[in-house]
Design an enzyme around this catalytic site. Structure first.
Site, short mmCIF file in Angstrom:
data_model
loop_
_atom_site.label_atom_id
_atom_site.label_comp_id
_atom_site.label_asym_id
_atom_site.label_seq_id
_atom_site.Cartn_x
_atom_site.Cartn_y
_atom_site.Cartn_z
CG ASP A 117 -1.85 1.19 1.21
OD1 ASP A 117 -2.82 1.15 0.42
OD2 ASP A 117 -1.61 2.16 1.94
CE1 TYR A 143 1.00 7.49 2.86
CE2 TYR A 143 1.24 5.27 2.02
CZ TYR A 143 0.48 6.23 2.63
OH TYR A 143 -0.79 5.94 3.05
CE LYS A 145 -3.41 4.83 0.22
NZ LYS A 145 -2.04 4.54 0.69
CG HIS A 164 -3.86 9.74 0.05
ND1 HIS A 164 -2.50 9.62 -0.03
CD2 HIS A 164 -4.15 9.38 1.32
CE1 HIS A 164 -2.01 9.18 1.13
NE2 HIS A 164 -3.00 9.04 1.96
CG ASN A 212 -8.59 9.28 4.50
OD1 ASN A 212 -8.63 8.70 5.58
ND2 ASN A 212 -7.47 9.36 3.79
CB SER A 214 -4.94 -2.35 12.24
OG SER A 214 -5.43 -2.43 10.94
CB SER A 217 0.45 4.76 13.18
OG SER A 217 1.00 5.33 12.06
CD GLU A 225 6.08 8.80 13.52
OE1 GLU A 225 6.78 9.25 12.61
OE2 GLU A 225 5.83 7.59 13.66
CE LYS A 266 6.27 1.84 9.51
NZ LYS A 266 6.50 3.12 10.18
CB SER A 267 6.18 -3.95 11.18
OG SER A 267 7.32 -4.11 11.98
CG MET A 299 7.69 -7.24 7.98
SD MET A 299 9.00 -7.61 6.76
CE MET A 299 9.67 -5.98 6.61
P1 NAD Z 1 -0.10 0.72 11.83
O1 NAD Z 1 -1.40 0.73 12.55
O2 NAD Z 1 0.22 -0.34 10.89
O3 NAD Z 1 1.01 0.85 12.98
C1 NAD Z 1 2.34 0.99 12.72
C2 NAD Z 1 3.08 1.05 14.05
O4 NAD Z 1 2.88 -0.18 14.77
C3 NAD Z 1 4.57 1.17 13.84
O5 NAD Z 1 5.06 1.98 14.87
C4 NAD Z 1 5.07 -0.26 13.98
O6 NAD Z 1 6.39 -0.33 14.43
C5 NAD Z 1 4.13 -0.82 15.01
N1 NAD Z 1 3.92 -2.27 14.83
C6 NAD Z 1 3.68 -2.92 13.67
N2 NAD Z 1 3.52 -4.25 13.88
C7 NAD Z 1 3.67 -4.44 15.22
C8 NAD Z 1 3.61 -5.58 16.04
N3 NAD Z 1 3.35 -6.78 15.54
N4 NAD Z 1 3.80 -5.41 17.37
C9 NAD Z 1 4.06 -4.19 17.90
N5 NAD Z 1 4.11 -3.06 17.16
C10 NAD Z 1 3.92 -3.18 15.82
O7 NAD Z 1 0.06 2.14 11.19
P2 NAD Z 1 -0.03 2.93 9.87
O8 NAD Z 1 1.28 2.91 9.18
O9 NAD Z 1 -0.65 4.22 10.26
O10 NAD Z 1 -1.12 2.19 8.97
C11 NAD Z 1 -0.80 1.14 8.12
C12 NAD Z 1 -0.77 1.58 6.66
O11 NAD Z 1 -2.03 2.13 6.30
C13 NAD Z 1 0.21 2.72 6.33
O12 NAD Z 1 1.54 2.30 6.30
C14 NAD Z 1 -0.34 3.19 5.00
O13 NAD Z 1 0.04 2.31 3.97
C15 NAD Z 1 -1.84 3.11 5.26
N6 NAD Z 1 -2.41 4.41 5.71
C16 NAD Z 1 -3.25 5.05 4.86
C17 NAD Z 1 -3.78 6.28 5.22
C18 NAD Z 1 -4.73 6.98 4.30
O14 NAD Z 1 -4.98 8.18 4.49
N7 NAD Z 1 -5.26 6.31 3.31
C19 NAD Z 1 -3.46 6.86 6.45
C20 NAD Z 1 -2.60 6.16 7.32
C21 NAD Z 1 -2.10 4.93 6.94
#
Ligand code: NAD
Length: 323
Positions: free
Chosen positions: A46, A51, A80, A113, A168, A217, A222, A225, A272-273, A279
């Site tokens: 994704d 990004y 996107k 997006h 969104n 999720s 996320s 920071e 994302k990780s 992963m």
């Molecule tokens: P995410 O909910 O996937 O959380 C990422 C965070 O969780 C990171 O800090 C990571 O180190 C930590 N993490 C991941 N796996 C873990 C595990 N198993 N145990 C503990 N910690 C863990 O956050 P995200 O990046 O906001 O969302 C996922 C993806 O969704 C994004 O990378 C992007 O591709 C998409 N996204 C889209 C939009 C949009 O506007 N369409 C907005 C935000 C994100």
């Protein structure tokens, strides 16, 4: 390797239910992260113009293809359309640039997006452009969603995107779109976690045959920071006692429970990780089942709280200039 099921989209395409998110994956590590994720078994990526890492993500894909780990047609690459490319004449050129950045000749899925159109910024001036036109000034463009969606439909006709969708968007805009769309959005990507359960929006999408992808999720994880007040105020979901108790019962991690809760609600997830162990375990979240009671308990954490509020990233003095 864990078998990830596909969701059938209204376009006829099959989309993996667990994919990999690319937001905030640093340019220096993105080629290795994508390559390692493919090796771990991810097939959906994704991405987005915003990004700022599409070139490097494409390098990871190219390496995996070159080494024979995967074929292009086995991958499901999502990207996107950024806000500043909503004017109809901007859509096709920017998609072509993004495809070139990835090193592929079609996207499996291309999303609007945000339902927000801002004034065009030429990629030679700044790329990715971000929200501001110049300095702190955010300038809207006059493009309507109808204009942009019609241009998105052109991408399918030209074979540049196999499926198109939205991100969104809330109910009112979706109902409006459905009046004029010749191609229905195949997917709706939204923030979704136990603090933002969105039953009504999910019901709408289901009734209209639109597949929903959950982002963020893990809720506030996320957004820590960005030091946002409301993200810091709530209990982190990755260490929440209700989630931890369910995770313990199943011998799974909290992250796996959060992902499985979403996939058992019928959604796709894109965690994302950059850590290989995360992963792997995120992908494996698909391979166990929560009980109906577990799902109800998790859904009861809903506080209707959104963390991805774009204005939170703007400098406080940012201005919308209405022309
Ligand atoms: P995410 O909910 O996937 O959380 C990422 C965070 O969780 C990171 O800090 C990571 O180190 C930590 N993490 C991941 N796996 C873990 C595990 N198993 N145990 C503990 N910690 C863990 O956050 P995200 O990046 O906001 O969302 C996922 C993806 O969704 C994004 O990378 C992007 O591709 C998409 N996204 C889209 C939009 C949009 O506007 N369409 C907005 C935000 C994100």
């Amino acid at each position: 390797m864990v078998q990830v099921p596909n969701l059938k989209l209204n376009s006829g395409a099959e989309m993996p239910q667990v994919g990999f998110g690319l937001w905030k994956v640093g340019n220096d590590i993105a080629p290795d992260v994508v390559y390692n994720a493919i090796k771990a078994g991810y097939r959906l990526f994704d991405g987005a113009c915003d990004y700022g890492n599409e070139v490097e993500c494409g390098q990871g894909v190219a390496r995996a293809i070159k080494e024979g780990i995967v074929k292009r047609e086995e991958l499901f690459i999502v990207s996107k359309l950024w806000n500043s490319f909503h004017d109809k004449e901007r859509v096709e050129p920017i998609v072509k640039k993004q495809l070139a950045d990835w090193g592929v000749d079609y996207f499996d899925l291309y999303l609007i997006h945000f339902p927000v159109a801002t004034e065009y910024v030429d990629p030679s001036v700044r790329y990715p452009p971000g929200w501001q036109y110049e300095g702190d000034e955010i300038r809207p463009s006059k493009a309507t969603i109808q204009e942009t969606w019609t241009a998105m439909e052109g991408l399918v006709e030209k074979g540049l995107a196999k499926s198109i969708g939205i991100s969104n968007f809330q109910a009112q805009l979706i109902y409006d779109m459905l009046r004029y769309a010749k191609i229905k959005p195949a997917t709706l990507q939204i923030e979704h976690h136990p603090y933002l359960v969105q039953n009504e929006l999910l019901r709408l999408a289901k009734n209209e045959g639109i597949t929903v992808t959950a982002y963020s999720s893990f809720g506030p994880a996320s957004f820590e920071e960005f030091n946002m007040e409301h993200a810091n105020k709530v209990k982190p979901l990755l260490s929440h006692d209700v989630i931890a108790e369910i995770a313990k019962k199943h011998g799974k991690t909290n992250a796996q429970v959060l992902l499985r809760w979403a996939t058992q609600r019928g959604l796709a997830v894109i965690p994302k990780s950059t850590k290989v162990e995360y992963m792997q375990s995120n992908l494996e979240s698909i391979a166990f089942d929560l009980s109906d009671d577990d799902i109800k308990k998790i859904s009861a954490l809903d506080i209707n709280t959104r963390f991805n509020q774009p204005s939170n990233y703007f400098p406080t003095e940012a201005l919308w200039i209405f022309g």
